[in-house]
Design a protein around this motif. Structure first.
Motif, mmCIF file in Angstrom:
data_model
loop_
_atom_site.group_PDB
_atom_site.id
_atom_site.type_symbol
_atom_site.label_atom_id
_atom_site.label_comp_id
_atom_site.label_asym_id
_atom_site.label_seq_id
_atom_site.Cartn_x
_atom_site.Cartn_y
_atom_site.Cartn_z
ATOM 1 N N MET A 1 -3.176 1.436 -4.246
ATOM 2 C CA MET A 1 -3.920 1.902 -3.087
ATOM 3 C C MET A 1 -3.656 1.004 -1.887
ATOM 4 N N VAL A 2 -3.336 1.634 -0.758
ATOM 5 C CA VAL A 2 -3.097 0.921 0.493
ATOM 6 C C VAL A 2 -4.043 1.457 1.558
ATOM 7 N N ASP A 3 -4.206 0.691 2.625
ATOM 8 C CA ASP A 3 -5.066 1.082 3.735
ATOM 9 C C ASP A 3 -4.405 2.203 4.525
ATOM 10 N N ALA A 4 -5.111 3.314 4.672
ATOM 11 C CA ALA A 4 -4.558 4.469 5.377
ATOM 12 C C ALA A 4 -4.274 4.176 6.839
ATOM 13 N N HIS A 5 -4.956 3.186 7.413
ATOM 14 C CA HIS A 5 -4.812 2.899 8.841
ATOM 15 C C HIS A 5 -3.828 1.764 9.124
ATOM 16 N N ASP A 6 -3.351 1.101 8.098
ATOM 17 C CA ASP A 6 -2.416 -0.005 8.303
ATOM 18 C C ASP A 6 -1.034 0.419 7.826
ATOM 19 N N THR B 1 2.412 14.074 -2.599
ATOM 20 C CA THR B 1 1.618 15.308 -2.534
ATOM 21 C C THR B 1 0.938 15.503 -1.185
ATOM 22 N N VAL B 2 1.461 14.869 -0.146
ATOM 23 C CA VAL B 2 0.777 14.869 1.147
ATOM 24 C C VAL B 2 0.622 16.272 1.721
ATOM 25 N N THR C 1 -0.471 5.273 -2.584
ATOM 26 C CA THR C 1 -1.311 6.258 -1.915
ATOM 27 C C THR C 1 -2.467 5.593 -1.186
ATOM 28 N N ALA C 2 -2.979 6.297 -0.196
ATOM 29 C CA ALA C 2 -4.193 5.865 0.498
ATOM 30 C C ALA C 2 -5.388 6.718 0.090
ATOM 31 N N SER C 3 -5.166 7.646 -0.832
ATOM 32 C CA SER C 3 -6.214 8.581 -1.249
ATOM 33 C C SER C 3 -6.894 8.108 -2.533
#
Length: 359
Positions: A175-180, A311-312, A343-345
């Motif tokens: 998991m990664v930060d969706a905004h970074d 799967t975006v 993923t960020a989800s």
């Protein structure tokens, strides 16, 4: 620090230094199965963990005690004094055992089987704690140890002291930060081998990334799936796969076109659409594009697959199908792979047993 240990090395040096002529029995013993074995010392010890002496205690605790009379002293390699060389290498064996003495001999199969099962046991179990402190651990398929990467211009740390490991035969969600987006892209570049860390080490099994070129890593070991570069839109489905196989430098046992067609069947390409092997990748719907991306990653028969935002563009039903297809590639009749999804989800991450949260 990771190191190998083979107790037979010391014995072989001692016997080689003697000028004693070899006998037919000794020659036969040299061709027999070795009494010793290799093991790996895990270098991922945390601060405050047990000392190195604990590994000896583990071996002793899991050793099988056998009657000295059950082992023929003439079996195996012998030194110049006529004593079994393997026995001399074990500190637990008495120098001059009596007839009824008990000699502690590590049973390799018993130790390995016990530790394998213990590592899968509950964390609060006694055996799990024993195995967790032991030296017997397999090399991870992908590992990052104390990795730091800095911006080449500002020298700012993008990632600092990054450490995690992914084992063979497992699926992971990172998991990664969706905004970074900078940290996200840098992580992909690191684990994909496109950039080198400022410090620390990235390895696949026993091989550091720095010791491999692009063809060795992404042409043989790593299948990479990214939204931007997974497919060539100007090539059809079969051509996308044969292009990757030809570029890998590998030698395949079957014609690459036949292998490509088999991969399309395996990934159920065009199952619910009118797409076929001659359809251009740029004309595919999102589901077939995702299936073809998985097939293209599998085309080099990799040890591990890294997928980013696969799967975006999919709805919930299609996302589940594609992720299940990807997870199914872990265990095949030929090998145990590792599947890693970045993923960020949180919804996507929850579909995996192992989650590495780097936010």
């Amino acid at each position: 620090m990771t190191e190998h240990h083979d107790s037979k090395d010391t014995d072989s040096k001692d016997t080689d230094s003697k000028d004693t002529p070899t006998t037919p029995q000794e020659n036969a013993s040299e061709n027999a199965a070795p009494d010793t074995f290799d093991y790996v010392v895990d270098y991922w010890d945390d601060e405050g963990s047990a000392s190195n002496d604990s590994s000896d205690a583990v071996i002793e605790a899991l050793s099988a005690t056998v009657d000295a009379n059950a082992t023929d002293p003439t079996d195996g390699d012998t030194d110049a004094d006529g004593e079994p060389a393997a026995d001399k290498s074990r500190e637990t064996a008495p120098a001059h055992p009596n007839e009824n003495a008990q000699v502690t001999v590590p049973d390799v199969v018993q130790v390995a089987d016990h530790l394998d099962s213990s590592l899968q046991a509950e964390e609060d179990g006694e055996d799990a704690a024993l195995a967790g402190s032991s030296i017997f651990r397999a090399y991870p398929m992908l590992s990052l140890h104390d990795v730091t990467v800095s911006d080449p211009k500002t020298k700012e740390h993008i990632w600092q002291h990054l450490t995690f490991r992914c084992e063979a035969g497992e699926c992971y969600a990172i998991m990664v930060d969706a905004h970074d987006t900078r940290r996200h892209a840098t992580l992909l570049a690191l684990i994909g081998g496109f950039i080198a860390p400022s410090s620390g080490e990235i390895m696949t099994k026993t091989t550091p990334y720095e010791d491999m070129d692009a063809e060795q890593l992404r042409g043989h070991r790593l299948g990479m799936i990214t939204p931007q570069f997974s497919l060539r839109g100007d090539l059809n489905a079969v051509e996308n796969l044969t292009y990757v196989m030809n570029a890998s430098g590998q030698t395949f046992m079957k014609p690459v076109k036949g292998l490509a067609q088999d991969l399309l069947v395996r990934t159920r390409f065009g199952e619910n659409t009118k797409a076929d092997e001659s359809t251009l990748a740029g004309e595919l719907d999102p589901v077939d594009a995702a299936r073809l991306s998985i097939a293209r990653a599998l085309a080099i028969d990799p040890d591990y697959i890294i997928a980013d935002n696969l799967t975006v563009n999919l709805n919930e039903t299609d996302t589940k199908q594609v992720l299940n297809l990807l997870k199914a590639q872990v265990s095949t009749p030929d090998k145990q792979r590792t599947v890693i999804v970045v993923t960020a989800s949180e919804q996507i991450a929850k579909q995996f047993d192992n989650i590495i949260d780097l936010r």
